[in-house]
Design a protein around this motif. Sequence first.
Motif, PDB file in Angstrom:
ATOM      1  N   ARG A 123      -0.875  52.987 -21.945  1.00 14.61           N
ATOM      2  CA  ARG A 123      -0.033  51.632 -21.690  1.00 14.61           C
ATOM      3  C   ARG A 123       1.238  51.651 -22.194  1.00 14.61           C
ATOM      4  NH1 ARG A 123      -2.042  46.794 -20.204  1.00 14.61           N
ATOM      5  NH2 ARG A 123      -4.397  47.466 -20.727  1.00 14.61           N
ATOM      6  N   HIS A 124       1.465  52.443 -23.594  1.00  9.69           N
ATOM      7  CA  HIS A 124       2.866  52.403 -24.089  1.00  9.69           C
ATOM      8  C   HIS A 124       3.407  53.720 -23.945  1.00  9.69           C
ATOM      9  CE1 HIS A 124       1.981  48.438 -25.854  1.00  9.69           C
ATOM     10  NE2 HIS A 124       0.783  48.808 -26.175  1.00  9.69           N
ATOM     11  N   ALA A 125       3.002  54.261 -23.002  1.00 13.68           N
ATOM     12  CA  ALA A 125       3.546  55.848 -22.779  1.00 13.68           C
ATOM     13  C   ALA A 125       4.820  55.947 -22.190  1.00 13.68           C
ATOM     14  CB  ALA A 125       2.583  56.824 -21.766  1.00 13.68           C
ATOM     15  N   ALA A 126       5.330  54.536 -21.443  1.00 14.52           N
ATOM     16  CA  ALA A 126       6.465  54.650 -20.797  1.00 14.52           C
ATOM     17  C   ALA A 126       7.479  53.287 -21.353  1.00 14.52           C
ATOM     18  CB  ALA A 126       6.424  54.422 -19.265  1.00 14.52           C
ATOM     19  N   ASP A 127       7.166  53.166 -22.762  1.00 17.44           N
ATOM     20  CA  ASP A 127       8.255  52.123 -23.315  1.00 17.44           C
ATOM     21  C   ASP A 127       9.255  52.323 -23.515  1.00 17.44           C
ATOM     22  OD1 ASP A 127       5.762  50.531 -23.476  1.00 17.44           O
ATOM     23  OD2 ASP A 127       5.604  50.603 -25.439  1.00 17.44           O
ATOM     24  N   GLU A 128       9.846  53.851 -23.532  1.00 16.39           N
ATOM     25  CA  GLU A 128      11.227  54.020 -23.885  1.00 16.39           C
ATOM     26  C   GLU A 128      11.840  54.064 -22.532  1.00 16.39           C
ATOM     27  OE1 GLU A 128       8.672  57.976 -22.957  1.00 16.39           O
ATOM     28  OE2 GLU A 128       8.542  56.126 -23.898  1.00 16.39           O
ATOM     29  N   LEU A 129      11.492  53.900 -21.415  1.00 18.77           N
ATOM     30  CA  LEU A 129      12.238  54.025 -20.044  1.00 18.77           C
ATOM     31  C   LEU A 129      12.910  52.603 -20.225  1.00 18.77           C
ATOM     32  CD1 LEU A 129       9.776  55.040 -17.346  1.00 18.77           C
ATOM     33  CD2 LEU A 129      11.901  56.298 -18.387  1.00 18.77           C
ATOM     34  N   PRO A 130      12.724  51.201 -20.597  1.00 21.96           N
ATOM     35  CA  PRO A 130      13.460  50.088 -20.827  1.00 21.96           C
ATOM     36  C   PRO A 130      14.951  50.424 -21.396  1.00 21.96           C
ATOM     37  CG  PRO A 130      11.224  49.618 -21.525  1.00 21.96           C
ATOM     38  CD  PRO A 130      11.414  50.831 -21.183  1.00 21.96           C
ATOM     39  N   GLY A 169      -5.631  65.057 -16.921  1.00 24.27           N
ATOM     40  CA  GLY A 169      -4.572  65.494 -16.249  1.00 24.27           C
ATOM     41  C   GLY A 169      -4.216  64.249 -15.547  1.00 24.27           C
ATOM     42  N   VAL A 170      -2.718  64.155 -15.425  1.00 22.90           N
ATOM     43  CA  VAL A 170      -2.130  62.997 -14.687  1.00 22.90           C
ATOM     44  C   VAL A 170      -1.480  63.107 -13.546  1.00 22.90           C
ATOM     45  CG1 VAL A 170      -0.166  61.444 -15.333  1.00 22.90           C
ATOM     46  CG2 VAL A 170      -1.447  62.373 -17.350  1.00 22.90           C
ATOM     47  N   PHE A 171      -1.843  62.352 -12.641  1.00 23.46           N
ATOM     48  CA  PHE A 171      -1.307  62.529 -11.111  1.00 23.46           C
ATOM     49  C   PHE A 171      -0.914  61.188 -10.558  1.00 23.46           C
ATOM     50  CE2 PHE A 171      -4.768  65.720 -12.038  1.00 23.46           C
ATOM     51  CZ  PHE A 171      -4.159  66.779 -11.689  1.00 23.46           C
ATOM     52  N   VAL A 222       7.614  57.842 -14.667  1.00 19.95           N
ATOM     53  CA  VAL A 222       6.327  57.094 -15.582  1.00 19.95           C
ATOM     54  C   VAL A 222       5.325  58.287 -15.594  1.00 19.95           C
ATOM     55  CG1 VAL A 222       4.596  55.230 -15.864  1.00 19.95           C
ATOM     56  CG2 VAL A 222       7.031  54.599 -15.172  1.00 19.95           C
ATOM     57  N   THR A 223       5.121  58.884 -14.462  1.00 21.13           N
ATOM     58  CA  THR A 223       3.967  59.868 -14.393  1.00 21.13           C
ATOM     59  C   THR A 223       4.621  61.179 -15.592  1.00 21.13           C
ATOM     60  OG1 THR A 223       3.604  59.764 -11.902  1.00 21.13           O
ATOM     61  CG2 THR A 223       3.033  61.779 -13.011  1.00 21.13           C
ATOM     62  N   ASP A 224       5.832  61.449 -15.563  1.00 22.91           N
ATOM     63  CA  ASP A 224       6.036  62.262 -16.680  1.00 22.91           C
ATOM     64  C   ASP A 224       5.991  61.830 -17.960  1.00 22.91           C
ATOM     65  OD1 ASP A 224       6.812  64.080 -14.699  1.00 22.91           O
ATOM     66  OD2 ASP A 224       9.148  63.462 -14.571  1.00 22.91           O
ATOM     67  N   CYS A 225       6.306  60.482 -18.292  1.00 26.47           N
ATOM     68  CA  CYS A 225       6.082  59.999 -19.717  1.00 26.47           C
ATOM     69  C   CYS A 225       4.490  59.971 -20.121  1.00 26.47           C
ATOM     70  CB  CYS A 225       6.229  58.502 -19.605  1.00 26.47           C
ATOM     71  SG  CYS A 225       8.261  58.521 -19.666  1.00 26.47           S
ATOM     72  N   ILE A 226       3.544  59.651 -19.134  1.00 22.74           N
ATOM     73  CA  ILE A 226       2.088  59.647 -19.511  1.00 22.74           C
ATOM     74  C   ILE A 226       1.599  61.071 -19.644  1.00 22.74           C
ATOM     75  CG2 ILE A 226       0.075  59.119 -18.494  1.00 22.74           C
ATOM     76  CD1 ILE A 226       1.170  56.716 -17.189  1.00 22.74           C
ATOM     77  N   HIS A 227       2.387  61.884 -18.716  1.00 20.82           N
ATOM     78  CA  HIS A 227       1.816  63.468 -18.954  1.00 20.82           C
ATOM     79  C   HIS A 227       2.092  64.200 -20.326  1.00 20.82           C
ATOM     80  CE1 HIS A 227       0.856  67.514 -17.830  1.00 20.82           C
ATOM     81  NE2 HIS A 227       1.828  67.917 -18.039  1.00 20.82           N
ATOM     82  N   GLN A 228       3.571  63.548 -20.581  1.00 26.38           N
ATOM     83  CA  GLN A 228       3.785  63.966 -22.051  1.00 26.38           C
ATOM     84  C   GLN A 228       2.894  63.328 -23.096  1.00 26.38           C
ATOM     85  OE1 GLN A 228       7.902  63.232 -22.724  1.00 26.38           O
ATOM     86  NE2 GLN A 228       8.476  64.356 -20.631  1.00 26.38           N
ATOM     87  N   LYS A 229       2.324  62.424 -23.021  1.00 29.58           N
ATOM     88  CA  LYS A 229       1.461  61.796 -24.181  1.00 29.58           C
ATOM     89  C   LYS A 229       0.262  62.338 -24.005  1.00 29.58           C
ATOM     90  CE  LYS A 229       4.779  58.678 -25.973  1.00 29.58           C
ATOM     91  NZ  LYS A 229       4.808  58.610 -27.213  1.00 29.58           N
ATOM     92  N   VAL A 230      -0.503  62.232 -23.003  1.00 27.55           N
ATOM     93  CA  VAL A 230      -1.840  62.492 -22.836  1.00 27.55           C
ATOM     94  C   VAL A 230      -2.096  63.754 -22.016  1.00 27.55           C
ATOM     95  CG1 VAL A 230      -2.442  60.041 -23.220  1.00 27.55           C
ATOM     96  CG2 VAL A 230      -2.286  61.078 -20.836  1.00 27.55           C
ATOM     97  N   GLY A 231      -1.136  64.166 -21.298  1.00 25.49           N
ATOM     98  CA  GLY A 231      -1.494  65.429 -20.121  1.00 25.49           C
ATOM     99  C   GLY A 231      -1.942  66.523 -20.801  1.00 25.49           C
ATOM    100  N   ARG A 232      -3.123  67.301 -20.310  1.00 26.59           N
ATOM    101  CA  ARG A 232      -3.413  68.452 -21.007  1.00 26.59           C
ATOM    102  C   ARG A 232      -3.818  68.485 -22.326  1.00 26.59           C
ATOM    103  NH1 ARG A 232      -4.002  72.161 -16.646  1.00 26.59           N
ATOM    104  NH2 ARG A 232      -2.049  71.716 -15.479  1.00 26.59           N
ATOM    105  N   THR A 233      -4.267  67.363 -22.800  1.00 27.43           N
ATOM    106  CA  THR A 233      -5.018  67.106 -24.207  1.00 27.43           C
ATOM    107  C   THR A 233      -6.557  67.156 -23.729  1.00 27.43           C
ATOM    108  OG1 THR A 233      -5.035  64.644 -24.009  1.00 27.43           O
ATOM    109  CG2 THR A 233      -3.019  65.820 -25.233  1.00 27.43           C
ATOM    110  N   ILE A 234      -7.298  67.447 -24.790  1.00 28.10           N
ATOM    111  CA  ILE A 234      -8.627  67.662 -24.780  1.00 28.10           C
ATOM    112  C   ILE A 234      -9.454  66.542 -25.377  1.00 28.10           C
ATOM    113  CG2 ILE A 234     -10.649  69.232 -24.777  1.00 28.10           C
ATOM    114  CD1 ILE A 234      -8.718  71.537 -24.697  1.00 28.10           C
TER     115      ILE A 234
END
Length: 426
Positions: free
Chosen positions: A92-99, A270-272, A250-262
Amino acid sequence: MNFPLFIARRIYSGRDSSHAVSQPAIRIALAGIVVGLAVMIVSICVVMGFKHEVASKVIGFGSHIQVISLTQDQYMQRMPVLTTDSLEQAVRHAADELPLIGMAASPISHVQRYAVKMGMLKTNDDFLGLQFKGAGEDYDSTFFAAYTTEGRLPRFSSSEASNDLMISRRTANDLGLNVGDRVFAYFVGNDDMRARRFNVCGIYETNLSEYDRSVVLTDIYTIRRLNGWDANQSSGFEVQITDFDLLDAVTDCIHQKVGRTIDDAGCTYGVFNIRELAPNIFSWLGVLDVNVIMILVLMICVASFTVASGLLIIMLERIQMIGVLKALGATNNAVRRVFVNFAIMLVGRGMVWGNIIGLTICWLQSRFHIIGLDASVYYIDSVPIRFNWILIIAVNIITLVISSVVIFGSSYLMGISRPARTMHFE
């Protein structure tokens, strides 16, 4: 008095009856501008409306972004992921820096869990394989509520089974089901087959056949039990955003936060986004942009040719007047200004009427849905309209600029005439 402007007004008004060609030439040039600009405006509004309607339906089924598992089991089925509250907050807060780049609020508007399982609905006469999608209390049902034609939405719950099932109109017709009917569903597990009886609580119809024929809705609690999952396991998160133009960011922001984590169960996140999940539909929608560009180029060319030809006809008809003006001492620049002023009046009036006619047609269609479509082919039952004022203003500016170039280019033909010859031109 501005002498070139005065002469231009006299030519434009066509008060001199000795020049019989002037008025038809002016009308033809004016009609070319009006029709060309009106067609361009209608084309933009229709294509933008069509893209928006189809894209919004696809997004309604799967949201803008999905956080799902990249891990598959031995049966090549996607494994569930742990959808904990802490992970939800991270998404939910993965893209907070975009504002920070100009937005007033977070672009992520909603996050919800969902679970899916393939199954089969069976009646006494027929059966149909479908994807059963389960949702909980956090599910945003606005989309399906808008397309519900009969009955009601299921009672979405993550703590108890509702036995409610919402099916599409196409599924209802194929299986002969109505609201209130009971129907058995069968699900294949790893080692057995399970049966479940559902009550048809509602029927939806989006006319998006690819999804209508395959998706039914129920509660997430039932789907988790059928899959043998725990309360924290789901197929993934669906993420809704406020601005489709920020989809990739936003997809890139979420991927950086949780993408490829286990997660603790060994599944990889995965984030799509929806473009990646439904590439065939969005590629098709992208092709429509090429059609719009072709229409705009053709209409601008037609309008420009009409203006140029009309201006040349007026010049040819007034060639004796040009010779007289030059013999009286008028410079080439003054003569050019006469016809430039005339062309500006013509183009300005044509653009005003083109905008009025084009926007009126679009407004009438958006308000009363005058022109219908075959929903089974076009996914919608009437020609959609969406006003994109930036593009409409851009088309007006482009038309004005190109017309100006044509006008000034044509006006330089005045410099090649000779007063002694043009005064005796027949």
